[in-house]
Scaffold this motif. Structure first.
Motif, PDB file in Angstrom:
ATOM      1  N   ASN A 165     -42.816 -24.300 -59.041  1.00  0.00           N
ATOM      2  CA  ASN A 165     -41.757 -24.182 -58.039  1.00  0.00           C
ATOM      3  C   ASN A 165     -41.585 -22.779 -57.487  1.00  0.00           C
ATOM      4  N   ARG A 210     -35.010 -11.670 -43.964  1.00  0.00           N
ATOM      5  CA  ARG A 210     -34.090 -10.768 -44.670  1.00  0.00           C
ATOM      6  C   ARG A 210     -34.082  -9.370 -44.065  1.00  0.00           C
ATOM      7  N   GLY A 245     -31.680 -15.618 -59.696  1.00  0.00           N
ATOM      8  CA  GLY A 245     -32.459 -15.763 -58.456  1.00  0.00           C
ATOM      9  C   GLY A 245     -32.187 -14.586 -57.539  1.00  0.00           C
ATOM     10  N   GLY A 292     -34.040 -12.473 -56.074  1.00  0.00           N
ATOM     11  CA  GLY A 292     -34.936 -12.171 -54.961  1.00  0.00           C
ATOM     12  C   GLY A 292     -35.313 -10.701 -54.935  1.00  0.00           C
ATOM     13  N   GLN A 298     -31.184  -7.041 -53.436  1.00  0.00           N
ATOM     14  CA  GLN A 298     -30.140  -6.374 -52.640  1.00  0.00           C
ATOM     15  C   GLN A 298     -28.764  -6.527 -53.291  1.00  0.00           C
ATOM     16  N   ASP A 322     -35.530 -13.696 -61.635  1.00  0.00           N
ATOM     17  CA  ASP A 322     -36.145 -14.493 -60.566  1.00  0.00           C
ATOM     18  C   ASP A 322     -37.524 -14.911 -61.055  1.00  0.00           C
ATOM     19  N   SER A 330     -40.071 -15.116 -58.751  1.00  0.00           N
ATOM     20  CA  SER A 330     -41.039 -14.619 -57.765  1.00  0.00           C
ATOM     21  C   SER A 330     -41.505 -13.211 -58.129  1.00  0.00           C
ATOM     22  N   SER A 377     -26.958 -16.372 -55.373  1.00  0.00           N
ATOM     23  CA  SER A 377     -26.890 -16.579 -53.925  1.00  0.00           C
ATOM     24  C   SER A 377     -28.014 -17.474 -53.450  1.00  0.00           C
ATOM     25  N   VAL A 390     -29.583 -20.128 -54.465  1.00  0.00           N
ATOM     26  CA  VAL A 390     -30.674 -20.425 -55.399  1.00  0.00           C
ATOM     27  C   VAL A 390     -30.520 -21.823 -56.002  1.00  0.00           C
TER      28      VAL A 390
END
Ligand code: SAM
Length: 248
Positions: free
Chosen positions: A4, A20, A51, A53, A56, A73, A75, A114, A116
């Protein structure tokens, strides 16, 4: 790359990072201001951002005075940007799935997330796992795509429009059919999960949290006027839903 981990595929990574980076985007202009307005005072708090990302929000929470902020996260590519651009002495990033929260041996004062939880298959389990890494009076503040949005099915358009393409009203379809949804984003087949508002609320309640506040997103009047092609439709339909909950 896990099954995923959509955000590490080349197309979606490029698409997401460019959205973004664009100054006019839903995250920075609509989602984040609402989420941040719901946060408790973070001074000296331990915070987990699920999550995270590119990090930020993690950086922002550290700047709000948090004692420590952990961003997790799955990723690798987004975490690499986070480590490079949004680091700090009280900030830590870990490559970890929200399905593996039980491997965290810490109790946080504040948990945030946020946009996720759309990707969570078992929301009941997630909320219970969050309950295990929080203590009495911990808070969780999160946003997710609004169930009105995730009930989308590709068989009908999301909007009914006039001849000039202006949005007249949003189309709602199969709201009561919960479960897996597929869509294409940046050439990547993405899977997310639709659940009704009552399902979300009941999972929160059953995990031992009490809802303090619920919000739905609406771009402010200025944004709707200045960027009508992007934000005018928000008057018809909320894109995101937000919950602030406390463990009592
Ligand atoms: C829409 S992005 C939001 C990122 C960040 N919260 C922000 O506001 O910019 C969704 C994020 O969820 C992450 N994600 C998806 N599935 C995940 C999982 N199983 N565990 C942890 N993070 C996941 C993605 O890698 C991506 O960073």
């Amino acid at each position: 790359m896990s099954r995923n981990n959509f955000y590490d595929s080349d197309g979606l990574f490029k698409e997401f990072t460019s959205i973004r980076e664009n100054k006019v985007n839903f995250n920075d202009l609509v989602e984040t201001p609402i989420l941040f307005s719901m946060l408790p005072d973070l001074k000296n708090k331990t915070v987990l951002d699920i999550g995270c990302g590119m990090g930020q929000h993690v950086k922002a929470y550290a700047e709000m005075g948090a004692k420590s902020v952990l961003g997790i996260d799955i990723s690798e590519k987004l975490l690499a940007i986070a480590e490079e651009k949004f680091n700090g002495k009280n900030i830590e990033y870990q490559m970890k799935s929200f399905e593996d929260l039980d491997s965290i041996n810490e109790q946080f004062d504040v948990v945030t997330s946020s946009l996720v939880f759309d990707y969570v298959q078992d929301f009941d389990r997630l909320m219970k796992d969050i309950s295990h890494i929080t203590h009495v009076r911990s808070q969780i503040i999160f946003s997710m795509s609004h169930p009105i949005v995730t009930s989308y099915d590709q068989s009908i358009p999301r909007w009914t429009r006039d001849h000039d393409g202006n949005k007249l009203h949003a189309n709602l379809y199969n709201y009561f059919i919960e479960g897996e949804k597929h869509f294409s984003w940046g050439g990547t087949e993405v899977v997310n999960y639709h659940r009704t508002i009552s399902s979300v609320i009941n999972s929160i309640i059953q995990s031992g949290f009490t809802i303090l506040e619920c919000r739905e997103s609406l771009a402010d009047e200025h944004l709707r006027k200045v960027y009508p092609e992007v934000f005018a439709g928000t008057i018809h339909r909320p894109d995101f839903i937000f919950f602030k909950c406390i463990k009592l």
